[in-house]
Design a protein around this motif. Structure first.
Motif, PDB file in Angstrom:
ATOM      1  N   LEU A   1      34.964  16.793 -81.949  1.00  0.00           N
ATOM      2  CA  LEU A   1      33.745  17.499 -82.321  1.00  0.00           C
ATOM      3  C   LEU A   1      33.530  18.744 -81.471  1.00  0.00           C
ATOM      4  O   LEU A   1      33.090  19.786 -81.972  1.00  0.00           O
ATOM      5  N   LYS A   2      33.849  18.668 -80.188  1.00  0.00           N
ATOM      6  CA  LYS A   2      33.644  19.802 -79.293  1.00  0.00           C
ATOM      7  C   LYS A   2      34.434  21.027 -79.739  1.00  0.00           C
ATOM      8  O   LYS A   2      33.980  22.166 -79.572  1.00  0.00           O
ATOM      9  N   ASN A   3      35.601  20.812 -80.305  1.00  0.00           N
ATOM     10  CA  ASN A   3      36.483  21.922 -80.661  1.00  0.00           C
ATOM     11  C   ASN A   3      36.478  22.243 -82.161  1.00  0.00           C
ATOM     12  O   ASN A   3      37.221  23.115 -82.610  1.00  0.00           O
ATOM     13  N   ALA A   4      35.646  21.536 -82.920  1.00  0.00           N
ATOM     14  CA  ALA A   4      35.594  21.753 -84.359  1.00  0.00           C
ATOM     15  C   ALA A   4      34.838  23.044 -84.676  1.00  0.00           C
ATOM     16  O   ALA A   4      34.101  23.576 -83.838  1.00  0.00           O
ATOM     17  N   SER A   5      35.014  23.526 -85.892  1.00  0.00           N
ATOM     18  CA  SER A   5      34.279  24.713 -86.319  1.00  0.00           C
ATOM     19  C   SER A   5      32.801  24.374 -86.478  1.00  0.00           C
ATOM     20  O   SER A   5      32.429  23.198 -86.546  1.00  0.00           O
ATOM     21  N   ARG A   6      31.980  25.395 -86.533  1.00  0.00           N
ATOM     22  CA  ARG A   6      30.545  25.188 -86.704  1.00  0.00           C
ATOM     23  C   ARG A   6      30.262  24.371 -87.968  1.00  0.00           C
ATOM     24  O   ARG A   6      29.461  23.437 -87.946  1.00  0.00           O
TER      25      ARG A   6
ATOM     26  N   SER B   1      24.880  16.656 -75.751  1.00  0.00           N
ATOM     27  CA  SER B   1      25.902  16.888 -74.724  1.00  0.00           C
ATOM     28  C   SER B   1      27.217  17.379 -75.313  1.00  0.00           C
ATOM     29  O   SER B   1      28.164  17.668 -74.574  1.00  0.00           O
ATOM     30  N   VAL B   2      27.274  17.484 -76.633  1.00  0.00           N
ATOM     31  CA  VAL B   2      28.537  17.834 -77.295  1.00  0.00           C
ATOM     32  C   VAL B   2      28.427  19.133 -78.101  1.00  0.00           C
ATOM     33  O   VAL B   2      29.352  19.944 -78.124  1.00  0.00           O
ATOM     34  N   VAL B   3      27.271  19.344 -78.757  1.00  0.00           N
ATOM     35  CA  VAL B   3      27.105  20.459 -79.691  1.00  0.00           C
ATOM     36  C   VAL B   3      25.982  21.374 -79.225  1.00  0.00           C
ATOM     37  O   VAL B   3      24.950  20.899 -78.726  1.00  0.00           O
ATOM     38  N   ASP B   4      26.156  22.674 -79.396  1.00  0.00           N
ATOM     39  CA  ASP B   4      25.125  23.639 -79.005  1.00  0.00           C
ATOM     40  C   ASP B   4      23.851  23.422 -79.814  1.00  0.00           C
ATOM     41  O   ASP B   4      23.904  23.054 -80.996  1.00  0.00           O
ATOM     42  N   TYR B   5      22.716  23.720 -79.191  1.00  0.00           N
ATOM     43  CA  TYR B   5      21.433  23.452 -79.839  1.00  0.00           C
ATOM     44  C   TYR B   5      21.259  24.237 -81.129  1.00  0.00           C
ATOM     45  O   TYR B   5      20.730  23.695 -82.106  1.00  0.00           O
ATOM     46  N   ASP B   6      21.680  25.495 -81.179  1.00  0.00           N
ATOM     47  CA  ASP B   6      21.453  26.291 -82.385  1.00  0.00           C
ATOM     48  C   ASP B   6      22.188  25.699 -83.588  1.00  0.00           C
ATOM     49  O   ASP B   6      21.738  25.828 -84.735  1.00  0.00           O
ATOM     50  N   ILE B   7      23.314  25.010 -83.332  1.00  0.00           N
ATOM     51  CA  ILE B   7      24.048  24.357 -84.414  1.00  0.00           C
ATOM     52  C   ILE B   7      23.310  23.102 -84.858  1.00  0.00           C
ATOM     53  O   ILE B   7      23.156  22.838 -86.057  1.00  0.00           O
ATOM     54  N   MET B   8      22.820  22.326 -83.878  1.00  0.00           N
ATOM     55  CA  MET B   8      22.019  21.150 -84.223  1.00  0.00           C
ATOM     56  C   MET B   8      20.770  21.555 -84.980  1.00  0.00           C
ATOM     57  O   MET B   8      20.372  20.898 -85.952  1.00  0.00           O
ATOM     58  N   GLU B   9      20.143  22.648 -84.567  1.00  0.00           N
ATOM     59  CA  GLU B   9      18.898  23.089 -85.184  1.00  0.00           C
ATOM     60  C   GLU B   9      19.097  23.418 -86.658  1.00  0.00           C
ATOM     61  O   GLU B   9      18.224  23.126 -87.490  1.00  0.00           O
TER      62      GLU B   9
END
Length: 321
Positions: A30-35, A86-94
């Protein structure tokens, strides 16, 4: 045929963590996957655990709404951040959180109930007879058409909801039918595993053979739960290779599914921001299309399985599962 409405990407087999009953992403992947893949993986994780309370949560208008007897309500904002911060940036989660809010608000119900075992629950919900998927589809379409007739005030919003419900009914029919045959006929299960690259390409140690055999049916069901059933261009090769049927023509559905995508994922507006107009007659035309599609598929199933599915399609050695 292009499906411009569908911006949900496919996930590779390595996206799922090993040993998970319900879909859970592999954090290293997941850390290295595309947005786009990160959003899809988080979405599938959320859908595997939470649902629209309208599905099975009691509603009491006197008490002000749903009564969450099995826990909750659950806010996507809390759940997504708790699992993935802890894995994905907040703007992506948002971006995903806002999409889920738009779909069902900030009060979702848990899929797991305290007194239910997840795997037992899934298998208990599978159709018990070959006629069940079509029967359940007809019941749902009757309800949709009945709502059109009974409504004293026809509104575009109501028509949008009923239009979306008709596409959802088609998805449910395809899921129910496929799940019935892969769990009810070992030859179909074998064809599914052998013909699906997500399974056939998997490396396996000899010592794990029997462990995999014991759990293969549950793994297939979990895979089918994550399958995007409105992508008829992908459903067609899956079912033709798995059940050796000729998939019915789905001409005309692309436009309808595109409309449903705008209703569900864009708040009832198209890409330009204009409201999607849906008439009662359009909904009736769609339900008739869904009925015709299912009737043609049932004829194919009868042709291939003339003896209620007891005649095997697989002509090789007996399936080992």
């Amino acid at each position: 045929m292009e499906w411009p409405f569908d911006d949900r990407p496919d996930l590779p087999p390595e996206a799922a963590a090993e040993g998970s009953v319900k879909f859970d992403p592999n954090d290293e992947w997941l850390k290295n996957a595309s947005r786009e893949q990160q959003i899809e993986a988080m979405r599938q994780w959320f859908y595997a655990r939470f649902e629209n309370p309208a599905n099975c949560t009691p509603y009491d208008s006197g008490e002000g709404g749903y009564i969450f007897i099995h826990g909750g309500p659950h806010d996507p904002d809390d759940e997504i951040q708790c699992r993935f911060s802890s894995v994905v940036d907040y703007d992506i989660m948002e971006e995903l959180i806002r999409d889920l809010w738009q779909e069902c608000g900030d009060e979702w119900a848990p899929i797991d109930h305290d007194d239910w075992d997840y795997e037992d629950e899934v298998f208990s919900m599978l159709p018990g007879r070959r006629t069940d998927p079509k029967s359940m589809l007809d019941d749902r379409l009757d309800q949709i058409e009945g709502a059109l007739t009974a409504s004293t005030i026809a509104t575009n919003f109501m028509n949008q909801l009923l239009h979306s419900a008709a596409i959802t009914a088609l998805e449910a029919y395809l899921w129910d039918t496929t799940a019935y045959w892969v769990t009810g006929d070992k030859s179909v299960l074998r064809l599914f595993v052998e013909g699906n690259k997500d399974f056939s390409g998997e490396k396996l140690n000899v010592t794990d053979v029997f462990k995999v055999m014991d759990g293969i049916e549950a793994r297939v069901i979990e895979y089918l739960q994550r399958f995007v059933w409105h992508r008829l261009d992908k459903v067609k090769p899956l079912l033709e290779s798995t059940m050796r049927i000729k998939f019915p023509s789905f001409d005309g559905f692309t436009t309808q599914i595109n409309i449903r995508h705008d209703i569900v994922h864009r708040g009832g507006r198209d890409k330009e921001g204009y409201p999607v107009k849906v008439s009662a007659d359009q909904v009736r035309v769609l339900t008739a299309m869904v009925r015709k599609f299912a009737e043609e598929m049932e004829l194919e199933l009868v042709r291939v399985y003339p003896d209620k599915g007891k005649e095997s399609l697989y002509e090789g050695p007996e399936a080992p599962f």
